[in-house]
Design a protein around this motif. Structure first.
Motif, PDB file in Angstrom:
ATOM      1  N   ASP A  68       0.643  -1.275   0.138  1.00  0.00           N
ATOM      2  CA  ASP A  68      -0.143   0.148  -0.075  1.00  0.00           C
ATOM      3  C   ASP A  68       0.842   1.651   0.081  1.00  0.00           C
ATOM      4  O   ASP A  68       0.726   2.084  -0.467  1.00  0.00           O
ATOM      5  CB  ASP A  68      -1.006  -0.252   1.012  1.00  0.00           C
ATOM      6  N   ARG A  69       1.537   1.528   0.836  1.00  0.00           N
ATOM      7  CA  ARG A  69       3.138   2.447   0.777  1.00  0.00           C
ATOM      8  C   ARG A  69       4.101   2.388  -0.364  1.00  0.00           C
ATOM      9  O   ARG A  69       3.806   4.030  -1.501  1.00  0.00           O
ATOM     10  CB  ARG A  69       3.952   2.258   2.127  1.00  0.00           C
ATOM     11  N   MET A  92       5.065   5.477  -5.528  1.00  0.00           N
ATOM     12  CA  MET A  92       4.798   5.423  -7.594  1.00  0.00           C
ATOM     13  C   MET A  92       3.890   6.769  -7.895  1.00  0.00           C
ATOM     14  O   MET A  92       3.644   7.297  -8.779  1.00  0.00           O
ATOM     15  CB  MET A  92       3.795   3.855  -7.978  1.00  0.00           C
ATOM     16  N   LEU A  93       2.526   6.588  -7.120  1.00  0.00           N
ATOM     17  CA  LEU A  93       1.469   8.047  -7.419  1.00  0.00           C
ATOM     18  C   LEU A  93       2.442   9.215  -6.953  1.00  0.00           C
ATOM     19  O   LEU A  93       2.345  10.471  -7.417  1.00  0.00           O
ATOM     20  CB  LEU A  93       0.163   7.995  -6.548  1.00  0.00           C
ATOM     21  N   ALA A  94       3.166   9.367  -5.639  1.00  0.00           N
ATOM     22  CA  ALA A  94       3.715  10.489  -5.716  1.00  0.00           C
ATOM     23  C   ALA A  94       4.859  10.558  -6.776  1.00  0.00           C
ATOM     24  O   ALA A  94       5.139  12.432  -6.837  1.00  0.00           O
ATOM     25  CB  ALA A  94       4.839  10.432  -4.065  1.00  0.00           C
ATOM     26  N   PHE A  95       5.314   9.736  -7.063  1.00  0.00           N
ATOM     27  CA  PHE A  95       6.406  10.033  -8.026  1.00  0.00           C
ATOM     28  C   PHE A  95       5.729  10.596  -9.409  1.00  0.00           C
ATOM     29  O   PHE A  95       6.382  11.620 -10.236  1.00  0.00           O
ATOM     30  CB  PHE A  95       7.219   8.290  -8.696  1.00  0.00           C
ATOM     31  N   VAL A 119       9.673   1.501  -6.703  1.00  0.00           N
ATOM     32  CA  VAL A 119       9.007   2.558  -7.597  1.00  0.00           C
ATOM     33  C   VAL A 119       8.218   1.945  -8.989  1.00  0.00           C
ATOM     34  O   VAL A 119       7.011   2.244  -9.655  1.00  0.00           O
ATOM     35  CB  VAL A 119       9.291   3.911  -7.466  1.00  0.00           C
ATOM     36  N   ASP A 120       9.506   2.078  -9.608  1.00  0.00           N
ATOM     37  CA  ASP A 120       9.163   2.135 -11.192  1.00  0.00           C
ATOM     38  C   ASP A 120       8.270   0.615 -11.683  1.00  0.00           C
ATOM     39  O   ASP A 120       7.683   0.271 -12.008  1.00  0.00           O
ATOM     40  CB  ASP A 120      10.469   1.227 -11.793  1.00  0.00           C
ATOM     41  N   ASP A 121       8.284  -0.930 -10.377  1.00  0.00           N
ATOM     42  CA  ASP A 121       7.695  -1.493 -10.979  1.00  0.00           C
ATOM     43  C   ASP A 121       6.235  -1.953 -10.262  1.00  0.00           C
ATOM     44  O   ASP A 121       5.498  -2.419 -10.986  1.00  0.00           O
ATOM     45  CB  ASP A 121       8.032  -3.075  -9.938  1.00  0.00           C
ATOM     46  N   GLU A 147      11.916   4.084   2.473  1.00  0.00           N
ATOM     47  CA  GLU A 147      12.309   2.411   1.804  1.00  0.00           C
ATOM     48  C   GLU A 147      12.150   2.381   0.716  1.00  0.00           C
ATOM     49  O   GLU A 147      12.629   1.516   0.427  1.00  0.00           O
ATOM     50  CB  GLU A 147      10.973   1.628   3.440  1.00  0.00           C
ATOM     51  N   PHE A 148      11.576   3.193  -0.294  1.00  0.00           N
ATOM     52  CA  PHE A 148      11.212   2.987  -1.081  1.00  0.00           C
ATOM     53  C   PHE A 148      12.178   3.381  -1.940  1.00  0.00           C
ATOM     54  O   PHE A 148      12.212   3.634  -3.849  1.00  0.00           O
ATOM     55  CB  PHE A 148       9.704   3.247  -2.121  1.00  0.00           C
ATOM     56  N   TRP A 149      13.439   4.500  -1.493  1.00  0.00           N
ATOM     57  CA  TRP A 149      14.556   5.096  -2.401  1.00  0.00           C
ATOM     58  C   TRP A 149      15.807   4.230  -1.565  1.00  0.00           C
ATOM     59  O   TRP A 149      16.672   5.292  -1.256  1.00  0.00           O
ATOM     60  CB  TRP A 149      14.334   6.918  -2.339  1.00  0.00           C
ATOM     61  N   PRO A 150      15.430   3.072  -1.758  1.00  0.00           N
ATOM     62  CA  PRO A 150      16.916   3.243  -1.349  1.00  0.00           C
ATOM     63  C   PRO A 150      18.696   3.313  -1.514  1.00  0.00           C
ATOM     64  O   PRO A 150      19.579   3.192  -1.077  1.00  0.00           O
ATOM     65  CB  PRO A 150      16.974   1.542  -0.908  1.00  0.00           C
TER      66      PRO A 150
END
Length: 153
Positions: free
Chosen positions: A41-42, A47-50, A67-69, A129-132
């Motif tokens: 969910d996060r 992805m939406l913020a991107f 995020v690309d996935d 966590e999504f931009w490691p």
């Protein structure tokens, strides 16, 4: 003394209806069973913020591999993705994979840092966590956490 007032951030998940968010999270859980429902969910939110940052950026931005996935999962729902883009941004946001000129746009780490800055400036929450790869080598294609890495969730 000057005091800066912090601008409140918006949860990017609010950009998309609950039903489609749940569908995308479910798609990602099917593809990556090691994800938790909460992280899926996060991830939809990141992805939406991107996408929101991309819609208004004057320079190219780049998603993290994860995020690309999530973006790919949304693209597979073509009609919903098209309607989302047109409703929220007034235009379709193309997915254009490829290498950007390092001299013009910086390496992968610089590009991702610019992306995170653009998301923040757009007023959306960042979940690091999504931009490691911001803590990894200055490259755009490596196996430290890329989509084909054994470390990639």
């Amino acid at each position: 003394m000057t005091t800066m007032q912090e601008r409140p951030t918006t949860d990017p998940r609010r950009l998309l209806g609950a039903e489609m968010r749940e569908t995308l999270a479910s798609n990602m859980l099917d593809k990556f069973p090691q994800l938790t429902p909460e992280k899926a969910d996060r991830g939809v939110g990141q992805m939406l913020a991107f996408l929101a940052a991309c819609a208004y950026a004057d320079r190219p931005l780049s998603p993290s591999p994860l995020v690309d996935d999530f973006w790919h999962a949304f693209l597979l729902h073509t009609q919903a993705y098209r309607e989302f883009c047109e409703t929220k941004f007034g235009r379709f946001l193309d997915h254009q994979p490829g290498f950007l000129d390092r001299a013009e746009h910086g390496g992968g780490k610089a590009l991702r840092a610019r992306t995170v800055d653009a998301i923040t400036l757009a007023g959306y929450e960042i979940d690091l966590e999504f931009w490691p790869e911001l803590d990894l080598a200055d490259c755009s294609q490596c196996h430290a956490n890329c989509s084909d890495s054994p470390n990639h969730p």
